[in-house]
Design a protein around this motif. Structure first.
Motif, PDB file in Angstrom:
ATOM      1  N   GLU A   8       0.801  -1.216   0.000  1.00 52.34           N
ATOM      2  CA  GLU A   8       0.000   0.000   0.000  1.00 52.34           C
ATOM      3  C   GLU A   8       0.840   1.276   0.000  1.00 52.34           C
ATOM      4  N   THR A   9       2.117   1.173   0.342  1.00 51.24           N
ATOM      5  CA  THR A   9       2.928   2.387   0.461  1.00 51.24           C
ATOM      6  C   THR A   9       3.171   3.070  -0.885  1.00 51.24           C
ATOM      7  N   ALA A  10       3.291   2.291  -1.952  1.00 46.28           N
ATOM      8  CA  ALA A  10       3.693   2.853  -3.247  1.00 46.28           C
ATOM      9  C   ALA A  10       2.715   3.911  -3.748  1.00 46.28           C
ATOM     10  N   VAL A  11       1.404   3.655  -3.607  1.00 45.90           N
ATOM     11  CA  VAL A  11       0.418   4.592  -4.136  1.00 45.90           C
ATOM     12  C   VAL A  11       0.474   5.926  -3.399  1.00 45.90           C
ATOM     13  N   TYR A  12       0.758   5.901  -2.089  1.00 46.54           N
ATOM     14  CA  TYR A  12       0.838   7.148  -1.320  1.00 46.54           C
ATOM     15  C   TYR A  12       2.149   7.887  -1.599  1.00 46.54           C
ATOM     16  N   GLU A  13       3.233   7.156  -1.712  1.00 44.92           N
ATOM     17  CA  GLU A  13       4.512   7.796  -2.030  1.00 44.92           C
ATOM     18  C   GLU A  13       4.445   8.497  -3.386  1.00 44.92           C
ATOM     19  N   ALA A  58       1.829   9.743  -4.730  1.00 42.31           N
ATOM     20  CA  ALA A  58       0.955  10.909  -4.621  1.00 42.31           C
ATOM     21  C   ALA A  58       1.515  11.982  -3.686  1.00 42.31           C
ATOM     22  N   GLY A  59       2.657  11.713  -3.073  1.00 42.03           N
ATOM     23  CA  GLY A  59       3.263  12.705  -2.194  1.00 42.03           C
ATOM     24  C   GLY A  59       2.669  12.758  -0.806  1.00 42.03           C
ATOM     25  N   VAL A  60       2.073  11.648  -0.341  1.00 42.67           N
ATOM     26  CA  VAL A  60       1.495  11.573   0.999  1.00 42.67           C
ATOM     27  C   VAL A  60       2.489  10.857   1.916  1.00 42.67           C
ATOM     28  N   ALA A  61       2.759  11.444   3.078  1.00 43.52           N
ATOM     29  CA  ALA A  61       3.644  10.790   4.042  1.00 43.52           C
ATOM     30  C   ALA A  61       3.006   9.476   4.487  1.00 43.52           C
ATOM     31  N   VAL A  62       3.736   8.390   4.361  1.00 46.56           N
ATOM     32  CA  VAL A  62       3.166   7.079   4.648  1.00 46.56           C
ATOM     33  C   VAL A  62       4.195   6.213   5.347  1.00 46.56           C
ATOM     34  N   ARG A  63       3.704   5.319   6.185  1.00 48.65           N
ATOM     35  CA  ARG A  63       4.581   4.364   6.854  1.00 48.65           C
ATOM     36  C   ARG A  63       3.849   3.029   6.964  1.00 48.65           C
ATOM     37  N   TYR A  64       4.525   1.975   6.557  1.00 49.40           N
ATOM     38  CA  TYR A  64       3.992   0.625   6.726  1.00 49.40           C
ATOM     39  C   TYR A  64       4.273   0.195   8.153  1.00 49.40           C
ATOM     40  N   VAL A  65       3.204  -0.046   8.920  1.00 49.55           N
ATOM     41  CA  VAL A  65       3.368  -0.362  10.342  1.00 49.55           C
ATOM     42  C   VAL A  65       3.202  -1.847  10.639  1.00 49.55           C
ATOM     43  N   GLY A  66       2.758  -2.625   9.645  1.00 50.79           N
ATOM     44  CA  GLY A  66       2.452  -4.020   9.916  1.00 50.79           C
ATOM     45  C   GLY A  66       1.003  -4.164  10.341  1.00 50.79           C
ATOM     46  N   ASN A  67       0.605  -5.381  10.629  1.00 48.13           N
ATOM     47  CA  ASN A  67      -0.789  -5.635  10.989  1.00 48.13           C
ATOM     48  C   ASN A  67      -0.906  -5.989  12.463  1.00 48.13           C
ATOM     49  N   PRO A  68      -1.708  -5.236  13.228  1.00 50.13           N
ATOM     50  CA  PRO A  68      -1.830  -5.495  14.671  1.00 50.13           C
ATOM     51  C   PRO A  68      -2.421  -6.850  15.003  1.00 50.13           C
ATOM     52  N   LEU A  69      -3.087  -7.477  14.048  1.00 51.51           N
ATOM     53  CA  LEU A  69      -3.654  -8.795  14.320  1.00 51.51           C
ATOM     54  C   LEU A  69      -2.568  -9.830  14.596  1.00 51.51           C
ATOM     55  N   VAL A  70      -1.378  -9.607  14.063  1.00 51.72           N
ATOM     56  CA  VAL A  70      -0.283 -10.556  14.291  1.00 51.72           C
ATOM     57  C   VAL A  70       0.008 -10.681  15.786  1.00 51.72           C
ATOM     58  N   ASP A  71      -0.070  -9.577  16.511  1.00 57.06           N
ATOM     59  CA  ASP A  71       0.138  -9.609  17.959  1.00 57.06           C
ATOM     60  C   ASP A  71      -1.098 -10.094  18.703  1.00 57.06           C
ATOM     61  N   ARG A  72      -2.272  -9.754  18.167  1.00 57.43           N
ATOM     62  CA  ARG A  72      -3.509  -9.924  18.927  1.00 57.43           C
ATOM     63  C   ARG A  72      -4.105 -11.319  18.805  1.00 57.43           C
ATOM     64  N   VAL A  73      -3.848 -11.979  17.693  1.00 58.50           N
ATOM     65  CA  VAL A  73      -4.514 -13.259  17.432  1.00 58.50           C
ATOM     66  C   VAL A  73      -3.634 -14.414  17.882  1.00 58.50           C
ATOM     67  N   ARG A  74      -4.039 -15.034  18.960  1.00 59.72           N
ATOM     68  CA  ARG A  74      -3.343 -16.198  19.504  1.00 59.72           C
ATOM     69  C   ARG A  74      -4.368 -17.239  19.939  1.00 59.72           C
ATOM     70  N   PRO A  75      -4.046 -18.535  19.800  1.00 60.61           N
ATOM     71  CA  PRO A  75      -4.972 -19.552  20.304  1.00 60.61           C
ATOM     72  C   PRO A  75      -5.173 -19.403  21.807  1.00 60.61           C
ATOM     73  N   ALA A  76      -6.388 -19.623  22.258  1.00 66.47           N
ATOM     74  CA  ALA A  76      -6.675 -19.546  23.690  1.00 66.47           C
ATOM     75  C   ALA A  76      -6.024 -20.718  24.416  1.00 66.47           C
ATOM     76  N   ASP A  77      -5.737 -20.508  25.704  1.00 66.95           N
ATOM     77  CA  ASP A  77      -5.132 -21.580  26.498  1.00 66.95           C
ATOM     78  C   ASP A  77      -6.091 -22.757  26.677  1.00 66.95           C
ATOM     79  N   LYS A  78      -7.395 -22.438  26.729  1.00 67.78           N
ATOM     80  CA  LYS A  78      -8.399 -23.472  26.976  1.00 67.78           C
ATOM     81  C   LYS A  78      -9.091 -23.847  25.669  1.00 67.78           C
ATOM     82  N   PRO A  79      -9.048 -25.110  25.264  1.00 70.97           N
ATOM     83  CA  PRO A  79      -9.697 -25.515  24.012  1.00 70.97           C
ATOM     84  C   PRO A  79     -11.194 -25.204  24.034  1.00 70.97           C
TER      85      PRO A  79
END
Length: 390
Positions: free
Chosen positions: A146-151, A153-174
């Protein structure tokens, strides 16, 4: 003087993103004041919410038109809040049309704007890049392409990654242990979505699908994941499933436990498909919208796949059923076939292993918080070369 950040999310997924951002920014910059619009998670993080996301949950052209007077009142309320409070920073989380209009108003007031989660310019309405260039100081994007289209167009952009990578984990209890079911019980997870229009179109279809599956597979149990603000009573009002072996779960932990433990999911297209993909959950993805919305959508959208999990995977990792293809007969037939074919289910799990690889490492909340901190201190990003979130 205490600096003030207004943060605006318009649905439950944005509420989670906003809360994660506030937690990290509060650690970097203690003592900031937060207000805006959001849900239970943002309030728990310390945001004084003037508007709840439940008041904003509409989807599709018809829903927007029907609810336009109410949405306009809420928009004007947020505009007045910006005018009276004059915050040091406005952070807008997804909810594109509403938030882009709010960004334009903030720009006229001289308020800095950080937009978190890019509109899908690569799918449709690429002309919105002009609006973004004129009203947004910086874009925080979830996917590296997604960064290429903003760069450009001259828009300041930063790829931050996806927060789901940190948030989505299997629960301890099945999930079977949580529900008090024997370990060998076959489970079919039902995820109808979160918005009112989605529930009206999807839940009766899922109940009918479950009845078809139950007729041929009476041993299968059906577990429904309810998004924030959705209740079992609300679903029962739309379509009763008293004759089915239905159980309901709610909350992020229980939903992720269901995703990780169910044999198969029937899941509405949206962020949830990416969460399920991160847990390598076999799924059938469906989506229905109003006839007018679909007519517009089908003419404008340029995507081969609609499910985020397939878009990120850059291939059809899981089947999709859009509009007229999303019928109880077809979903039930394909779900039953998969439930009876352990090899196909396992092959789907193996293909989904690539999703986490493509989303990179965690730390998105902290990276967005760092962007907000730079805008608060300097009024701009210190460097545009911050794309190493992988």
């Amino acid at each position: 003087m205490t600096q003030h950040v207004v943060i605006c999310a318009g649905e439950s997924s944005g509420d989670a993103l906003g809360a994660g951002l506030v937690h990290e920014l509060s650690a970097l910059e203690p003592g900031l004041r937060y207000s805006g619009m959001g849900g239970t998670q943002m309030r728990a993080a310390g945001v004084d919410t003037l508007i709840d996301v439940a008041e904003l949950a509409v989807v599709g052209l018809v829903d927007v038109l029907v609810n336009y007077p109410r949405l306009r009142r809420l928009f004007r309320r947020m505009c007045r809040h910006l005018e009276t409070q004059r915050p040091d920073l406005l952070v807008l989380v997804d909810y594109v049309e509403f938030n882009l209009r709010l960004a334009a108003h903030a720009r006229r007031l001289g308020i800095r704007v950080l937009f978190y989660v890019s509109p899908q310019l690569w799918a449709w309405r690429s002309g919105r890049i002009k609006r973004i260039r004129h009203s947004v100081d910086a874009m925080a994007v979830l996917f590296p392409f997604e960064t290429a289209v903003y760069e450009k167009a001259g828009v300041a952009v930063r790829y931050v990654g996806n927060p789901l990578v940190d948030r989505v984990r299997p629960a301890d209890k099945p999930i079977r242990e949580t529900l008090g079911l024997p370990p060998a019980t076959r489970l079919l997870g039902l995820l109808p979505g979160s918005r009112s229009g989605e529930l009206k179109r999807h839940w009766p279809m899922l109940v009918a699908t479950a009845r078809h599956v139950h007729a041929t597979h009476p041993d299968v149990r059906f577990v429904v994941s309810m998004a924030p603000g959705v209740t079992a009573d609300r679903l029962t009002d739309l379509a009763a499933g008293d004759d089915l072996p239905l159980q309901f779960v709610e909350g992020e932990v229980a939903t992720h436990s269901l995703m990780a433990g169910a044999d198969l999911l029937l899941i509405a297209s949206g962020t949830a498909t990416l969460e399920a993909g991160l847990l390598q959950a076999p799924m059938l993805v469906f989506y229905r919208m109003g006839a007018l919305s679909h007519a517009v959508f089908s003419r404008l959208v340029r995507l081969e796949n609609i499910a985020l999990v397939n878009i990120v995977g850059e291939e059809r990792l899981v089947p999709e059923y859009l509009q007229h293809d999303a019928t109880p007969d077809r979903l039930a037939r394909d779900a039953a076939d998969l439930l009876d074919d352990r090899d196909r289910l396992e092959a789907m799990r193996e293909r989904l292993a690539h999703v986490r690889e493509r989303l990179g490492e965690g730390g998105a909340d902290r990276r967005v918080a760092e962007m907000a901190r730079e805008l608060l201190h300097y009024g701009h990003l210190r460097s545009s070369d911050h794309r190493e979130a992988m």
